[in-house]
Design an enzyme around this catalytic site. Structure first.
Site, PDB file in Angstrom:
ATOM      1  N   ASN A 117      46.785  60.153 -22.319  1.00 36.93           N
ATOM      2  CA  ASN A 117      46.895  60.329 -20.869  1.00 36.93           C
ATOM      3  C   ASN A 117      45.768  59.633 -20.119  1.00 36.93           C
ATOM      4  O   ASN A 117      45.992  58.917 -19.135  1.00 36.93           O
ATOM      5  CB  ASN A 117      46.899  61.817 -20.505  1.00 36.93           C
ATOM      6  CG  ASN A 117      48.010  62.574 -21.183  1.00 36.93           C
ATOM      7  OD1 ASN A 117      48.017  62.674 -22.409  1.00 36.93           O
ATOM      8  ND2 ASN A 117      48.955  63.100 -20.427  1.00 36.93           N
TER       9      ASN A 117
ATOM     10  N   LYS B 188      46.278  56.502 -17.559  1.00 38.20           N
ATOM     11  CA  LYS B 188      46.331  56.884 -16.140  1.00 38.20           C
ATOM     12  C   LYS B 188      45.018  56.838 -15.365  1.00 38.20           C
ATOM     13  O   LYS B 188      45.044  56.829 -14.142  1.00 38.20           O
ATOM     14  CB  LYS B 188      46.890  58.314 -16.023  1.00 38.20           C
ATOM     15  CG  LYS B 188      48.309  58.474 -16.521  1.00 38.20           C
ATOM     16  CD  LYS B 188      48.765  59.923 -16.344  1.00 38.20           C
ATOM     17  CE  LYS B 188      50.237  60.095 -16.643  1.00 38.20           C
ATOM     18  NZ  LYS B 188      50.676  61.488 -16.429  1.00 38.20           N
TER      19      LYS B 188
ATOM     20  N   SER C 135      39.745  69.748 -16.420  1.00 40.80           N
ATOM     21  CA  SER C 135      40.399  71.051 -16.542  1.00 40.80           C
ATOM     22  C   SER C 135      39.943  71.743 -17.834  1.00 40.80           C
ATOM     23  O   SER C 135      38.741  72.021 -17.971  1.00 40.80           O
ATOM     24  CB  SER C 135      41.920  70.863 -16.492  1.00 40.80           C
ATOM     25  OG  SER C 135      42.572  72.085 -16.229  1.00 40.80           O
TER      26      SER C 135
ATOM     27  N   ASP D  41      44.161  71.738  -5.164  1.00 43.43           N
ATOM     28  CA  ASP D  41      44.493  71.955  -6.572  1.00 43.43           C
ATOM     29  C   ASP D  41      45.117  73.345  -6.705  1.00 43.43           C
ATOM     30  O   ASP D  41      44.502  74.355  -6.360  1.00 43.43           O
ATOM     31  CB  ASP D  41      43.181  71.853  -7.368  1.00 43.43           C
ATOM     32  CG  ASP D  41      43.367  71.959  -8.865  1.00 43.43           C
ATOM     33  OD1 ASP D  41      44.261  72.706  -9.306  1.00 43.43           O
ATOM     34  OD2 ASP D  41      42.585  71.319  -9.592  1.00 43.43           O
TER      35      ASP D  41
ATOM     36  N   HIS E  91      45.453  68.434  -8.792  1.00 43.67           N
ATOM     37  CA  HIS E  91      44.934  68.547 -10.167  1.00 43.67           C
ATOM     38  C   HIS E  91      45.305  67.334 -11.036  1.00 43.67           C
ATOM     39  O   HIS E  91      45.031  67.319 -12.227  1.00 43.67           O
ATOM     40  CB  HIS E  91      45.521  69.827 -10.787  1.00 43.67           C
ATOM     41  CG  HIS E  91      44.755  70.357 -11.972  1.00 43.67           C
ATOM     42  ND1 HIS E  91      43.462  70.830 -11.875  1.00 43.67           N
ATOM     43  CD2 HIS E  91      45.089  70.504 -13.291  1.00 43.67           C
ATOM     44  CE1 HIS E  91      43.043  71.237 -13.070  1.00 43.67           C
ATOM     45  NE2 HIS E  91      44.004  71.045 -13.944  1.00 43.67           N
TER      46      HIS E  91
END
Lengths: 286, 286
Positions: free
Chosen positions: A66, A70, A155, A232, A265
């Site tokens: 990811n 990204k 996170s 978020d 988020h």
């Protein structure tokens, strides 16, 4: 599957290379995949130049890919001459009963701790990140200087970065996080994970809670950087950055907490501020 | 489904917003999705500021999302004050027999042309991109100035950008492409698509072939920018950039063809040079 990393992908980007590797992890007792971005060799230095390492810990449901796909982090990492290392977020393929029933627990949700309950005994992402992976990198990639290392994440991975940094101030030169879980003992994601992985003795949980850990330190001089989107959806129920802010203040630990209006988020949020984080770590590493 | 675009997603990024919209397309006779990146309002200008539009045409198998997620284009678009518009690559949901049997034909492979065969009569991506979409944007988004427009794309979308630009020099101020299909009448992807969509009269095919079209022009003064990875697996069999280079030379059309050593056909390649392309278009648009 051998313990020596086998290259399973290579794409040139910003003059360097994104590479993916697969290896058998003795710590986790399964095959694991990780990604490395190698920056281009600096034209001004010799070919024996070694790159410092910046570990990225991803959030719930993510793999090693990811961040590589990204975040856009490679642009600044190439410019600063920093290697990026993105591990996976849990053991995979162990077929523990219930490991894939929830998106916030089990597979894709290792929480970067060493589980102590019998059922989840292979969930040892803490040791994988702190011990196995740096040794593996050092032994197999001569272009990496793992003695110069920093760590950041998002996170659940922000939780991982903060706790691992605080427990290993000798190993990492700087830390930062995007929308981290900073007080897992007091949020639903954390309580679910900690009770399953560590059992019901809450005092053990505090060893993996950044807000609890920070109170033990008053000798951290390098500022901790955190970006948090104000829009978020997880901010108020799960992430609780102001708990960590208060604990840092009490412990006189320098914290740069930037509340970012309108951001959520997602990796769009991460990409928007990734340059600042790479620069933050470059100040400590380069 | 109404013709007026309905917002189905919104994420803040680099001070602006990625937004996704769904609408019914009369041109294609189905619902279509597209993405727009709106840059942040310039602090130095009034709130009535309008942004020029840069259309991105994606390659085979893509939707409107690949570019938005992977290219990193928003950083420079935000800095330059340019809106990015990313449409889908074909009609979807029409259930034409065989439309999903190949990854290089049918769904996800509209080739930005107006089909003339009965079976594929709804494959009218040329009219959708050149006519329907600009009108839709102009009527529904007062912050966009569609009279200032440029176009670029990747692979099949590079083919689309070049052909649409050459056929509409009054509508687009500049063009660029990553690894474009430049001579579809002479490559397998193009021959498969053109024969199915246009029938077997090859002279019609030339209307959608950049290398054929360029020979009609000797009055193009703005340079065309193309980046091409030298390690692109499709370079020699499908993309044929040197055919286009020769045709441009014959027609005295200025072409900047940059062969990039080591780069492949992926979005990692695109991300590495996207800033140069945005700047190329900013010179014409801003």
């Amino acid at each position: 599957m051998e313990e020596t990393p086998m290259e399973i992908g290579s794409n040139k980007m910003f003059g360097g290379y994104n590479k993916r590797y697969k290896h058998y992890s003795p710590t986790l007792a399964c095959a694991m995949t990780f990604s490395v971005f190698f920056p281009p060799p600096s034209s001004s230095s010799s070919s024996s130049q070694k790159f410092p390492v910046l570990y990225w810990l991803s959030g719930l449901t993510c793999t090693d890919e990811n961040f590589i796909i990204k975040s856009g982090a490679q642009r600044m990492a190439a410019a600063k001459g920093i290697a990026l290392v993105a591990p996976d977020t849990s053991p995979r393929g162990l077929n523990v009963e219930g490991e894939s029933e929830s998106w916030d627990f089990g597979v894709g949700a290792g929480f970067y701790l060493n589980a102590t309950t019998e059922k989840w005994k292979n969930w040892r992402m803490y040791d994988y990140i702190v011990k196995e992976l740096p040794t593996l990198l050092s032994e197999n990639f001569e272009q990496l200087d793992t003695t110069r290392a920093s760590i950041f994440g998002h996170s659940m991975g922000g939780h991982g970065a903060l706790t691992i940094y605080l427990k290993n101030l000798d190993k990492y030169k700087s830390v930062s996080a995007f929308a981290p879980i900073v007080n897992p003992i007091n949020c639903p994601w954390g309580q679910k994970a900690l009770s399953n992985y560590l059992g019901t003795n809450n005092s053990v949980w505090e060893e993996y809670d950044a807000t609890c850990l920070i109170s033990k330190f008053n000798n951290i001089s390098a500022p901790i950087l955190i970006d948090q989107g104000e829009d978020d959806n997880f901010l108020k129920n799960q992430l609780l950055p102001h708990k960590f802010e208060a604990a840092c203040k009490d412990a006189s630990v320098p914290l740069i907490l930037r509340m970012q209006p309108g951001y959520d988020h997602s990796y769009y949020f991460i990409a928007s501020f990734i340059d600042d984080h790479i620069s933050h770590h470059a100040n400590a590493l380069v």
